[in-house]
Design a protein around this motif. Structure first.
Motif, short mmCIF file in Angstrom:
data_model
loop_
_atom_site.label_atom_id
_atom_site.label_comp_id
_atom_site.label_asym_id
_atom_site.label_seq_id
_atom_site.Cartn_x
_atom_site.Cartn_y
_atom_site.Cartn_z
N PRO A 50 0.85 -1.30 -0.10
CA PRO A 50 -0.02 -0.06 0.10
C PRO A 50 0.85 1.42 -0.01
N GLN A 51 0.19 2.31 -0.53
CA GLN A 51 0.93 3.71 -0.42
C GLN A 51 0.86 4.23 1.10
N LEU A 52 -0.27 3.81 1.68
CA LEU A 52 -0.59 4.42 3.16
C LEU A 52 -1.25 3.35 3.93
N ALA A 53 -0.65 3.06 5.19
CA ALA A 53 -1.25 1.98 5.76
C ALA A 53 -1.37 2.40 7.28
N ILE A 58 5.25 -3.01 10.35
CA ILE A 58 5.86 -1.58 10.32
C ILE A 58 7.21 -1.95 9.68
N ARG A 59 8.06 -2.71 10.14
CA ARG A 59 9.31 -3.23 9.71
C ARG A 59 9.33 -3.93 8.48
N LYS A 60 8.29 -4.49 8.04
CA LYS A 60 8.11 -5.08 6.65
C LYS A 60 7.81 -3.96 5.55
N LEU A 61 7.18 -3.11 5.78
CA LEU A 61 6.71 -2.09 5.05
C LEU A 61 7.96 -1.10 4.67
N ALA A 62 8.49 -0.91 6.10
CA ALA A 62 9.70 0.20 6.18
C ALA A 62 10.86 -0.58 5.35
N HIS A 63 11.02 -1.55 5.35
CA HIS A 63 12.43 -2.34 4.45
C HIS A 63 12.11 -2.99 3.20
N ILE A 113 3.54 4.95 6.75
CA ILE A 113 3.21 3.82 7.61
C ILE A 113 2.92 4.73 8.97
N ILE A 114 1.65 4.50 9.30
CA ILE A 114 0.82 5.20 10.45
C ILE A 114 0.60 4.28 11.64
N GLY A 140 10.01 1.97 11.98
CA GLY A 140 9.99 3.03 10.67
C GLY A 140 8.60 3.54 10.25
N ALA A 141 7.79 3.47 11.42
CA ALA A 141 6.69 4.42 11.21
C ALA A 141 6.82 5.67 11.04
N THR A 142 6.00 6.49 10.09
CA THR A 142 6.26 7.63 9.76
C THR A 142 5.07 8.89 10.43
#
Length: 211
Positions: free
Chosen positions: A48-51, A66-71, A78-79, A97-99
């Motif tokens: 996704p572009q946003l989670a 979060i780690r899976k998406l960030a890396h 990632i919210i 990696g949460a933004t």
């Protein structure tokens, strides 16, 4: 077409979050997952572009997602969407990696405003979270961090993991008195006085993961 993901195990909260995303991003296709495993499979199918990710899930922590998406080689937003505003949840999520970090007890209008700020480059942070981060930043600039020796960092890590003094001594291969000396030095340098504070400091310093 924008892809969105809501990872939330409570049906009512999941519906609410999906509705909010669809209002803020009318062209977004929002998918849902209710646990770490289903979230992992959904991400594998399409990043996704946003989670929006809850931390407390039935089969584990949202930190894993979060780690899976960030890396994963892409740069999604990632919210975290959670009820937890304490350091033990905040710092591990941000390090993973949460933004963004939003609290679910906020009003719908507040959450919508935070999400709309993404387009302007504003990180979606709940006011309480933003204030906490600002206080930490100010504190770090006022009082430079006292460096811990490698052995002191080892002690702090063990304490954060729940080790008692005899276990700390055994793990480090030292006497109980020597271990006690390390513990006292760590507490003095970090200006703390309890195991709970030690665990938070270890988390803040990146010595342990999700506590």
């Amino acid at each position: 077409m924008l892809q969105g993901l809501v990872v939330e195990d409570l049906p009512a909260s999941a519906v609410w979050l999906c509705d909010v995303l669809e209002e803020v991003f009318p062209d977004m296709v929002v998918r849902q997952a209710d646990c770490v495993e289903s979230g992992r499979k959904t991400i594998d199918a399409a990043v996704p572009q946003l989670a929006l990710i809850d931390l407390g899930l039935p089969d584990g922590s949202g930190i894993e997602l979060i780690r899976k998406l960030a890396h994963g080689g892409q740069t999604p937003h990632i919210i975290v969407s959670t009820i937890y505003a304490d350091d033990r949840h905040l710092f591990p999520a941000l390090r993973a990696g949460a933004t963004g970090y939003l609290l679910k007890d906020q009003s719908r209008d507040r959450v919508i405003k935070s999400l709309r700020g993404i387009a302007a480059g504003e990180p979606p942070l709940s006011p309480r979270v933003a204030q906490r981060l600002l206080r930490i930043f100010a504190h770090e600039h006022e009082e430079p961090e006292v460096p811990l020796s490698p052995r002191e960092r080892e002690v702090l890590t063990l304490i954060a993991k729940g080790f008692r003094l005899p276990d700390v001594a055994e793990s480090m291969g030292v006497t109980r008195n020597t271990a006690a000396g390390y513990v006292k030095a760590v507490y003095r340098k970090l200006n703390i006085s309890s195991r709970a504070e030690a665990a938070l400091e270890a988390s803040r310093l990146g010595l342990v993961g999700d506590l």
